[in-house]
Design an enzyme around this catalytic site. Structure first.
Site, PDB file in Angstrom:
ATOM      1  N   GLY A  99      72.650  65.697  10.497  1.00 57.04           N
ATOM      2  CA  GLY A  99      73.443  66.381  11.196  1.00 57.04           C
ATOM      3  C   GLY A  99      74.255  64.965  11.935  1.00 57.04           C
ATOM      4  N   ILE A 125      79.260  60.341  18.270  1.00 54.08           N
ATOM      5  CA  ILE A 125      79.079  58.727  18.096  1.00 54.08           C
ATOM      6  C   ILE A 125      78.759  58.481  16.532  1.00 54.08           C
ATOM      7  CG2 ILE A 125      78.871  58.310  20.354  1.00 54.08           C
ATOM      8  CD1 ILE A 125      75.842  57.954  19.948  1.00 54.08           C
ATOM      9  N   ASP A 128      62.432  49.787   5.777  1.00 53.39           N
ATOM     10  CA  ASP A 128      63.997  49.691   5.761  1.00 53.39           C
ATOM     11  C   ASP A 128      64.306  48.813   6.950  1.00 53.39           C
ATOM     12  OD1 ASP A 128      66.292  50.334   5.161  1.00 53.39           O
ATOM     13  OD2 ASP A 128      66.562  52.493   5.932  1.00 53.39           O
TER      14      ASP A 128
END
Length: 945
Positions: A600, A594, A713
């Site tokens: 990774g 997804i 963030d």
């Protein structure tokens, strides 16, 4: 007429044709010219009118390719003024004719069969006393039949034809770039260049067939492709000759033969390669031109070192081989065997190497997760590019070593010793194996209220030197969770145990008064005894014995920070084990990819743990070939998430660390990232629903802020949405804990900052606080109300600008954005203020009806006059694409609105009638048309004050 000369010099481009003549009204005359006897064809009837004298050649056969021939004439013409009274009929020219035929017609002659080629006039006129010979050449082109006749006509001239030469041109046979080309007839005047295919000379080859052009003038031009001598041959002049003995050439090329390189066997003539001598090799990447090389010798001086602060770790180091075999691509690999008594086996995947166990270019490697009291044999092999081709074993160095350190013991039982309404006394036992080892460890006790309804979980941490403790200042009749584990002096942690104990109620206090009084008296006596012992020890020595550790309960009973930075651990793996549950990979089923993260791929999967219901999860994986540092950075996010428990923070299910492929397992959020979700549903949600989503994000950020934690963030891309549209804060890759300074700031050590979402002070000084997170939350608010629009659009420099209010943004929400963007960070609201303010707006939906001013001239995403290049929109589809409404292009086409002038005339009702129904889309198109009409408007940025 003379017969053409057939003796043509070698290499000439002239190919002559031979023929005889057929005389019609011409005479053969013998003359002496320059001392030589010549026979000429003459005619000189200048005194008679209407002269028509013809001289025809015999049949001239044509070469099939010679469609163009040249006729060279040598002749004499008398000056007409030299004849008395004949100037009226005398002429000084002759005519050249041609007639094609497939066979000789003999003496049959018909003028109508001939076609005029040219009228030939002399350059030199012969007078009474001197002969002047003229030479003229004419071209007869486009010949198609097997042969032809030439004819010469005189209309009243006094002419003598000395010779006729007929020829065609050819390109001579040649050799160019080792390709031979045959003699070729030149093409006709109006024909293209004649392409000629060549052949490579002996022992030469070509990747593409060589060819060249022959011009109409018999010249070779534009050679294409070239031949090269085969392997084992080199070019000598225009031929390919064998390489001499001791030389070789490995491929077909234009190179010369080379002498055999070092450590190779010399070959005879024509050698294509020089094989390696015995014991020497070439790597697959080496060329035949490279010398052969030997194997490296064994690494030298292999040693292992460890320290108390690195229990379970070894540093292996060695020196490079003394003989590298003449190569520079030396690498090393490390193999490990563990021995328990007489049984030895490979160490397996549990052992970790940093940076790796193979392909090492440095002469050192760190080995971790070793067990104590075992013998380990490490073998270091030296490799080079030729090691894989050598039949013998690689060069190795071996070392056997052991680790001797005390593992923290395992907690086996916990029990309640005594309880009161405000205190609990507990003790615990450790594994028997630990009792016979040195006591090089302390205990870490963590306790908290067991309150499932609280948004904030607060731990208190105590560092103890004994296996019991009394905890005071507790709430009556309240359950507490206690977790205890042993901690080694090197920072290693043993396995922990967690139990729940509950304080007694206030009602039990009266019945225990007698016991309390007796206990107090006993405690006072004990305290006097302890004071006496302490005074005695202080007299003997100021420094406590090395096996004792001071107990400062006054400091340790103060609640510590609820968030522990995993980067403060010497071994990051300890933080992972402490804050994240280990999951066996057999309980995880990966279904489909997804997304992709920094380390990774991310999968949707199913988690089916024993005793638990099957749940959907997101599985973050670590890509193959990772280093130990990458693995630690990957798992550090799990160490952070594992400390959070809030409905608006992404939930960590667990990690996989004890197997080859590390994974992080989190809850699955069906609707993915918030920015993409909003873009996919642009204009579909009312403001009330959007504010509800913002409230969830603010609640999650309040929880993090209360834990003294800065996200750094915060952006819509890092907010995940589940199937009930609940928003949860995620992605803690840039997050860090606050320091203890008065302002609670953090200075980054470098790296990229998300500029569009970052507060000015964080950009300028790299100082991050909860106030800088509030600024970022203001940008997130704008993203949500703008349905995922990119902040600041395509502006390369946002400094000095405030984002304008999005379309249909409630005024109260936009005012809160502006408060989040105050320059003075101390004046910005806190998340503790933002959550109740959003709750108030949600309880009073009417407060969201007042819409902030929206000016399409300010919104860069709705260009007022033109496209992105400043020129007017060229089509309706281009305009719709600029406002991200291209899905309605077909609606405009069906309605006949195909020009921008027609668009400018549209009203709201017209927009509805063509099929635009969603309120947000309707307003976007309407506002854009408004901006198009106001072509004199300019961008009005709002400066930050």
């Amino acid at each position: 007429m003379q017969r053409a000369d057939r003796s043509v010099p070698q290499g000439s481009v002239f190919a002559p044709l031979t023929f005889c003549c057929f005389l019609l009204q011409w005479e053969v005359v013998q003359r002496t010219l320059n001392g030589s006897q010549l026979y000429t064809y003459s005619v000189c009837n200048v005194g008679e009118r209407e002269q028509d004298n013809w001289l025809r050649t015999t049949f001239i056969q044509r070469q099939p390719a010679a469609s163009r021939v040249f006729v060279e004439l040598q002749f004499i013409v008398r000056d007409c003024t030299s004849f008395d009274g004949a100037t009226l009929t005398c002429k000084e020219t002759i005519n050249l004719f041609v007639s094609e035929a497939d066979a000789d017609v003999g003496t049959t002659f018909r003028k109508g069969q001939f076609k005029k080629v040219a009228t030939i006039a002399p350059d030199e006129i012969t007078g009474k006393n001197e002969l002047r010979i003229n030479t003229e050449t004419r071209v007869v082109d486009n010949l198609l039949r097997k042969g032809f006749y030439l004819a010469f006509q005189d209309n009243g001239a006094c002419v003598a034809l000395l010779s006729v030469r007929v020829y065609y041109k050819t390109c001579p046979a040649t050799v160019q770039s080792l390709a031979s080309f045959k003699e070729t007839v030149a093409a006709g005047e109006n024909k293209d260049l004649r392409k000629v295919i060549g052949e490579c000379v002996d022992n030469a080859v070509s990747e593409e067939q060589p060819w060249i052009f022959c011009t109409v003038d018999g010249e070779w031009v534009v050679p294409v492709g070239q031949c090269q001598c085969k392997a084992g041959y080199e070019k000598v002049d225009n031929a390919c000759k064998e390489c001499p003995e001791g030389f070789f050439k490995p491929t077909a090329s234009g190179d010369s033969c080379q002498p055999c390189p070092a450590y190779t066997q010399k070959q005879g003539t024509g050698a294509e390669s020089c094989p390696c001598l015995e014991g020497f090799y070439r790597a697959q990447t080496d060329s035949e031109m490279d010398p052969c090389s030997g194997l490296p010798s064994a690494p030298r001086n292999l040693v292992a070192s460890t320290t108390q602060l690195s229990a379970g770790k070894l540093l292996l180091s060695w020196s490079p081989p003394e003989d590298t075999g003449g190569r520079s691509d030396i690498t090393y690999s490390v193999e490990c065997q563990r021995c328990d008594g007489l049984v030895c086996q490979t160490c397996g995947e549990k052992i970790r190497y940093d940076p790796s166990s193979s392909g090492l270019t440095d002469t050192r490697v760190s080995v971790s997760e070793l067990d104590a009291h075992l013998n380990y044999t490490f073998t270091v092999e030296a490799h080079s590019g030729v090691s894989a081709y050598a039949p013998q074993l690689p060069s190795t160095s071996a070392l056997t070593t052991s680790l001797h350190y005390t593992e923290p013991p395992k907690i086996t039982t916990m029990r309640l010793v005594e309880r009161t309404p405000t205190s609990l006394s507990i003790s615990w036992d450790v594994s028997p194996k630990a009792r016979v080892q040195p006591r090089a460890f302390r205990y870490e006790l963590m306790y908290r209220k067991n309150d499932a309804n609280s948004d904030v979980t607060t731990y208190t941490v105590l560092i103890l030197d004994k296996d019991s403790v009394q905890v005071s200042d507790l709430a009556p009749a309240t359950a507490y969770m206690f977790r205890v584990q042993a901690v080694g002096i090197d920072g290693s942690h043993g396995s922990s145990m967690e139990e729940q104990f509950e304080t007694s109620s206030e009602d039990s206090l009266t019945t225990n008064n007698t016991a309390v009084i007796f206990g107090a008296a006993l405690g006072g006596a004990a305290m006097l005894f302890i004071v006496a012992v302490v005074l005695f020890l202080r007299r003997r020595s100021v420094t406590p014995p090395p096996h004792l550790y001071p107990l400062v309960f006054t400091e340790q009973l103060k609640p510590l920070k609820t968030y522990v930075d995993p980067h403060t651990y010497e071994d990051p793996n300890t933080a992972v084990m402490k804050f994240a549950a280990e999951i066996h990979p057999s309980h995880i089923t990966k279904q489909k990819v997804i997304g992709a993260g920094e380390f990774g791929e991310v999968y949707r999967g199913i988690l089916k743990a024993p005793g638990r219901k099957e749940v959907a999860v997101a599985v973050k994986t670590l890509k193959p070939g990772y280093s130990e540092k990458q693995r630690q950075d990957f798992l550090s996010e799990a160490s952070i998430m594992g400390q959070f428990s809030h409905q608006n923070i992404i939930r960590l299910e667990g990690v996989v660390t004890k197997f080859k492929h590390a994974m992080i397992i989190t809850e699955y959020m069906e609707n993915g990232a918030l920015d993409r979700f909003l873009r996919d549903h642009d204009g579909e949600f009312p403001s009330f629903q959007l504010v509800g989503m913002l409230r969830g994000i603010a609640a999650g950020m309040k929880y993090l802020s209360d834990m003294s934690y800065v996200h750094r963030d915060l952006a819509a891309r890092n907010i995940l949405v589940n199937n009930t549209m609940e928003c949860k804060v995620s992605d803690f890759g840039l997050s860090r804990v606050l320091e203890d300074d008065p302002e609670g700031t953090y200075t980054t050590s470098g790296g990229k900052i998300p500029i569009r979402w970052t507060a000015p002070e964080a950009i300028a000084y790299r100082k991050f606080t909860s106030a800088s997170d509030v600024w970022s939350f203001g940008i997130v608010m704008w993203e949500v109300m703008a349905f995922g629009e990119r902040p600041y659009w395509d502006m390369s420099n946002k400094r000095g600008f405030r984002l304008p209010a999005p379309m249909d943004c409630p005024s109260a929400v936009y005012q809160l954005m502006l408060q989040c963007w105050l320059q003075d960070r101390s004046k910005r609201p806190k998340f503790g203020d933002i959550v109740p303010l959003l709750d108030k707006l949600l309880r009073s939906p009417d407060s969201l009806k007042t819409i902030a001013d929206f000016d399409p001239r300010i919104s860069i995403r709705l260009p007022s006059t033109s496209g992105s290049d400043g020129s007017p929109f060229r089509s309706v589809s281009e305009w719709l694409e600029s406002i991200k409404m291209s899905q309605y292009s077909e609606n405009f086409n069906r309605a006949g609105v195909v020009t921008m002038d027609q668009v400018m005339q549209m009203k709201n009702e017209d927009i509805k009638n063509i099929g635009v129904r969603l309120p947000g889309h309707l307003k976007r198109i309407a506002y854009s048309i408004l901006g198009l009409k106001d072509q004199t408007s300019t961008l009005s940025p709002i400066l930050i004050v």
